[in-house]
Design a protein around this motif. Structure first.
Motif, mmCIF file in Angstrom:
data_model
loop_
_atom_site.group_PDB
_atom_site.id
_atom_site.type_symbol
_atom_site.label_atom_id
_atom_site.label_comp_id
_atom_site.label_asym_id
_atom_site.label_seq_id
_atom_site.Cartn_x
_atom_site.Cartn_y
_atom_site.Cartn_z
ATOM 1 N N GLU A 12 -7.917 -3.845 -8.970
ATOM 2 C CA GLU A 12 -6.960 -3.832 -7.678
ATOM 3 C C GLU A 12 -5.401 -3.644 -8.080
ATOM 4 N N PRO A 13 -5.106 -2.456 -8.162
ATOM 5 C CA PRO A 13 -3.747 -1.984 -8.312
ATOM 6 C C PRO A 13 -2.787 -2.153 -7.462
ATOM 7 N N ARG A 14 -1.671 -2.729 -7.995
ATOM 8 C CA ARG A 14 -0.593 -2.927 -7.202
ATOM 9 C C ARG A 14 0.839 -2.084 -7.455
ATOM 10 N N ILE A 15 1.069 -1.404 -6.569
ATOM 11 C CA ILE A 15 2.532 -0.734 -7.020
ATOM 12 C C ILE A 15 3.532 -0.880 -5.810
ATOM 13 N N GLY A 16 4.552 -1.587 -6.177
ATOM 14 C CA GLY A 16 5.769 -1.870 -5.454
ATOM 15 C C GLY A 16 6.682 -0.677 -5.207
ATOM 16 N N THR B 128 11.801 -1.635 -1.992
ATOM 17 C CA THR B 128 11.439 -3.250 -1.911
ATOM 18 C C THR B 128 10.378 -3.478 -2.622
ATOM 19 N N THR B 129 10.397 -4.665 -3.301
ATOM 20 C CA THR B 129 9.330 -5.074 -4.224
ATOM 21 C C THR B 129 8.446 -6.137 -3.629
ATOM 22 N N PHE B 130 8.631 -6.551 -2.655
ATOM 23 C CA PHE B 130 7.710 -7.837 -1.802
ATOM 24 C C PHE B 130 6.361 -7.296 -1.405
ATOM 25 N N ASP B 131 6.685 -5.822 -0.906
ATOM 26 C CA ASP B 131 5.474 -5.290 0.127
ATOM 27 C C ASP B 131 4.975 -3.956 -0.739
ATOM 28 N N PRO B 132 3.936 -4.165 -1.662
ATOM 29 C CA PRO B 132 3.446 -3.363 -2.443
ATOM 30 C C PRO B 132 2.523 -2.698 -1.827
ATOM 31 N N PHE B 133 2.379 -0.973 -2.391
ATOM 32 C CA PHE B 133 0.991 -0.392 -2.023
ATOM 33 C C PHE B 133 -0.160 -1.026 -2.721
ATOM 34 N N MET B 134 -1.175 -1.183 -2.075
ATOM 35 C CA MET B 134 -2.537 -1.844 -2.870
ATOM 36 C C MET B 134 -3.685 -0.928 -2.298
ATOM 37 N N PRO B 135 -4.055 0.164 -3.053
ATOM 38 C CA PRO B 135 -5.150 0.699 -2.569
ATOM 39 C C PRO B 135 -6.446 -0.009 -2.747
ATOM 40 N N ALA C 140 11.570 10.658 -3.000
ATOM 41 C CA ALA C 140 10.189 10.311 -2.396
ATOM 42 C C ALA C 140 10.177 9.669 -1.009
ATOM 43 N N ALA C 141 11.379 8.769 -0.808
ATOM 44 C CA ALA C 141 11.685 8.202 0.490
ATOM 45 C C ALA C 141 11.777 8.982 1.708
ATOM 46 N N SER C 142 12.279 10.080 1.478
ATOM 47 C CA SER C 142 12.219 11.030 2.678
ATOM 48 C C SER C 142 11.106 12.111 2.773
ATOM 49 N N ALA C 143 10.208 11.940 1.950
ATOM 50 C CA ALA C 143 9.077 12.980 2.034
ATOM 51 C C ALA C 143 7.958 12.485 2.543
ATOM 52 N N VAL C 144 6.901 13.284 2.951
ATOM 53 C CA VAL C 144 5.849 12.706 3.686
ATOM 54 C C VAL C 144 4.760 12.200 2.733
ATOM 55 N N VAL C 145 4.527 11.142 2.540
ATOM 56 C CA VAL C 145 3.758 10.276 1.691
ATOM 57 C C VAL C 145 2.365 9.974 2.049
ATOM 58 N N SER C 146 1.383 10.531 1.203
ATOM 59 C CA SER C 146 -0.019 10.032 1.519
ATOM 60 C C SER C 146 -0.814 9.591 0.285
ATOM 61 N N THR C 147 -2.224 9.239 0.518
ATOM 62 C CA THR C 147 -2.941 8.788 -0.701
ATOM 63 C C THR C 147 -4.438 8.936 -0.351
ATOM 64 N N ASN C 148 -5.095 9.224 -1.403
ATOM 65 C CA ASN C 148 -6.663 9.279 -1.119
ATOM 66 C C ASN C 148 -7.475 7.909 -0.989
ATOM 67 N N ARG C 149 -6.516 6.705 -1.236
ATOM 68 C CA ARG C 149 -7.159 5.512 -1.093
ATOM 69 C C ARG C 149 -6.174 4.781 -0.009
ATOM 70 N N ALA D 291 -3.629 -2.774 5.487
ATOM 71 C CA ALA D 291 -2.557 -4.069 5.138
ATOM 72 C C ALA D 291 -1.622 -3.855 4.247
ATOM 73 N N PHE D 292 -1.914 -2.931 3.166
ATOM 74 C CA PHE D 292 -0.697 -2.308 2.393
ATOM 75 C C PHE D 292 -0.693 -0.975 2.076
ATOM 76 N N PRO D 293 -0.111 -0.415 3.145
ATOM 77 C CA PRO D 293 -0.020 1.076 3.235
ATOM 78 C C PRO D 293 0.835 1.817 2.133
ATOM 79 N N VAL D 294 0.503 2.990 1.749
ATOM 80 C CA VAL D 294 1.024 3.796 0.897
ATOM 81 C C VAL D 294 2.590 3.919 1.100
ATOM 82 N N GLU D 295 3.074 3.815 2.164
ATOM 83 C CA GLU D 295 4.559 4.134 2.668
ATOM 84 C C GLU D 295 5.420 2.782 2.132
ATOM 85 N N ASN D 296 4.775 1.660 1.672
ATOM 86 C CA ASN D 296 5.376 0.538 1.067
ATOM 87 C C ASN D 296 5.951 1.028 -0.402
ATOM 88 N N ALA D 297 5.177 2.066 -0.736
ATOM 89 C CA ALA D 297 5.612 2.437 -2.403
ATOM 90 C C ALA D 297 7.114 2.954 -2.291
#
Length: 279
Positions: free
Chosen positions: A149-153, A53-60, A30-39, A43-49
């Motif tokens: 408010e989901p958080r996914i690291g 690393t765990t300190f900078d999550p994706f937060m839709p 997944a780290a080398s794929a093109v990542v996207s989201t519907n939300r 501030a907390f983009p989907v690429e963070n997921a």
């Protein structure tokens, strides 16, 4: 449980007699794929997921219209992953009980491949069976409560390295933080004034004995060792079927393991140890 195993994968493991051989899932495609989201979030983009690393999550962000946020991956060509995992998330805490692993040949029609059930543990995963290779994959939260408010690291979708030998003893299960550094304040009279936690975490160690040197010298193990030596994270399970709750998200914090010959027949011993994410 932390590690779920699909029926198809369980059948393959049973047939090969490797249902409880330790595994390391480290090659996050997944780290080398093109990542996207519907939300999307600024501030907390989907690429963070997919950084690991765990300190900078994706937060839709909250969106009452889109109730099923996802992390989607375009691999550029058909790909068949073996392992899907999430870590450093709050899904169980906010009431999510179903995360779907889906694939699509055209980014339009999606098929449910597996269901991942979030727990209160620091990480959760599902080990897939033989799946159809497809270009598009996504991890979808299917029942997000209103205004939650989901958080996914971490989101992992990739392969698995399985060890040729089992572990039977010397394992200390991590049931919570095992390393807690404290700063205590004590009065001149010896009274405790208060205590602050400076740092907390956990460590895990896996001692492997009598590994064939063909495995240790092989391309698969050497690729994992390069990843491990660089301090990059991975998921580990020491007894996947019997001890499915013992799934760890960890990384090297110490010496690089050196394999050494230990028995006739070109057999080798080595130890994998590191710091474990404990939430």
């Amino acid at each position: 449980m932390s590690l779920q195993i699909t029926a198809g994968r369980a059948a393959l493991l049973s047939a090969s007699g490797t249902d409880n051989n330790p595994i390391f899932a480290w090659d996050n495609r997944a780290a080398s794929a093109v990542v996207s989201t519907n939300r999307p979030s600024v501030a907390f983009p989907v690429e963070n997921a997919v950084t690991g690393t765990t300190f900078d999550p994706f937060m839709p962000p909250q969106n009452p219209i889109i109730s099923n946020p996802y992390v989607a991956m375009d691999f550029g060509s058909a790909y068949a992953p073996e392992f899907c995992a999430i870590a450093a998330n709050n899904l169980a805490a906010i009431g999510v009980n179903t995360v779907l692993v889906q694939s699509s040949p055209d980014n339009t029609t999606w098929t449910n491949i597996a269901t991942l059930v979030p727990t209160a543990d620091p990480c959760d995963a599902v080990w897939l069976g033989s799946v159809t290779a497809r270009r598009y994959w996504r991890v979808l939260i299917s029942n997000l409560p209103a205004l939650a408010e989901p958080r996914i690291g971490v989101v992992y979708l990739g392969g698995v390295l399985q060890m040729p030998r089992r572990l039977y003893s010397g394992i200390s299960p991590i049931l919570g933080p095992t390393e807690v550094e404290l700063q205590s304040n004590v009065s001149a009279g010896g009274h405790l004034l208060g205590t602050a936690i400076v740092r907390r975490g956990a460590r895990a160690s896996f001692d492997f004995a009598w590994l064939p040197d063909t495995f240790v010298r092989g391309a698969a193990w050497r690729a994992f060792m390069a990843h491990f030596a660089a301090g990059k994270p991975f998921f580990a399970a020491w007894r996947p079927t019997e001890m499915s709750a013992d799934l760890y998200y960890m990384w090297r914090d110490g010496a690089i393991p050196l394999a050494q010959y230990s028995a006739p027949g070109r057999l080798m011993d080595l130890t994998i140890e590191g710091r474990v994410y404990a939430g």
